[in-house]
Design an enzyme around this catalytic site. Structure first.
Site, PDB file in Angstrom:
ATOM      1  CG  HIS A 131       5.571   9.237 -25.435  1.00 46.76           C
ATOM      2  ND1 HIS A 131       5.882  10.462 -25.967  1.00 46.76           N
ATOM      3  CD2 HIS A 131       5.329   9.458 -24.115  1.00 46.76           C
ATOM      4  CE1 HIS A 131       5.823  11.389 -25.026  1.00 46.76           C
ATOM      5  NE2 HIS A 131       5.495  10.809 -23.885  1.00 46.76           N
ATOM      6  CE  LYS A 135       1.703  10.681 -25.520  1.00 47.07           C
ATOM      7  NZ  LYS A 135       0.756  10.874 -24.409  1.00 47.07           N
TER       8      LYS A 135
END
Ligand code: NAP
Length: 246
Positions: A131, A135
């Site tokens: 990611h 995040k």
């Protein structure tokens, strides 16, 4: 079909507004956000509402939307089994449909589905989720669900734990262990949301990978849900139920 978006000024909500406006068979009739009250009047004739807000508000919103007489498609995270049961009961009572999907990306849903199918056929499996570095949680909810599905399928097939001779891992290099499955989280500038599931047998490997490049990736799933949610009263959990997967 007339559609309302709740959380319309948020990142996901704004993308849904755009997607509904671009869909020839859908009409955007209401855009509500934190300052607005949910009622039949503010929903302005909507038949379906799409809800992308915040975990602390979504439960109240869904019940208010049901009371206002619409079917509901929900992408907000943070649901518990008790809250889901309550929504199901409420929706059944009013004859309305609710879809709550932790992931609207069709490729992510398919990786989870195919992972469950492959799980019983391989000795080893590990998950890598990748990611963007903004995040805040790890591992991702999707990786947790993928691991749970794989673990369930392995248990049903009575497979032993994946082979692993590691005795010393003081630095945690083998990753998190979720339901007995090793999960590795990568956070890298330039990425968005990606998942790889690696299966191994003697002499062979299967890799399932999906890449969500931006929020657009969720829109086909959201629009599919908007079109289908009214077909059945009560709660449906997960987009896979709408994809005719066997
Ligand atoms: P975001 O940009 O923070 O948007 C949330 C929006 O909801 C904001 O405009 C916020 O307004 C509004 N809001 C807050 N309370 C509200 C209320 N009571 N009634 C109506 N609107 C309210 O967040 P996001 O990135 O769009 O994500 C929204 C949710 O979707 C998160 O839970 C996220 O994890 C989830 N998500 C799910 C998927 C999936 O595929 N299922 C994909 C991506 C994200 P204010 O800013 O004024 O408070």
């Amino acid at each position: 079909m007339k559609v309302a978006v709740v959380g319309a000024r948020g990142r996901m909500g704004a993308t849904v507004v755009q997607a509904v406006e671009n869909a020839p068979d859908l009409e955007l009739v209401a855009q509500l956000d934190a300052a607005d009250t949910i009622s039949a009047q503010t929903l302005n004739g909507a038949e379906v509402a799409v809800e992308f807000t915040v975990p602390s508000q979504t439960d109240d919103n869904v019940h208010a939307l049901l009371d206002a007489g619409v079917h509901v498609v929900v992408g907000t995270t943070g649901w518990t089994p008790e809250r889901l049961a309550h929504v199901d009961e409420h929706a059944q009572r009013l004859g309305k449909g609710v879809l709550i999907a932790p992931n609207f990306s069709i490729s992510a849903v398919l990786v989870m589905h195919f992972s469950k199918q492959a799980a019983a056929l391989f000795e080893s499996v590990e998950i890598i989720e990748l990611h963007h570095p903004n995040k805040v949680d790890a591992p991702s909810g999707t990786a947790m669900s993928t691991a749970a599905g794989i673990a369930q399928a392995r248990a049903a097939a009575q497979l032993p734990p994946c082979p692993d001779a590691t005795e010393d891992d003081a630095l945690g290099a083998r990753g998190a262990v979720v339901d007995g499955i090793n999960v590795h989280a990568v956070r890298l500038r330039g990425l968005n949301a990606h998942e790889e599931v690696i299966f191994g047998n003697p002499g062979e490997q299967l890799v399932l990978r999906q890449d969500s490049f931006d929020r657009e990736s969720f829109m086909p799933g959201v629009l599919l849900a908007v079109r289908k949610v009214g077909n059945e009263a009560g709660l449906t959990f997960g987009l896979e139920s709408y994809l005719n997967l066997k």
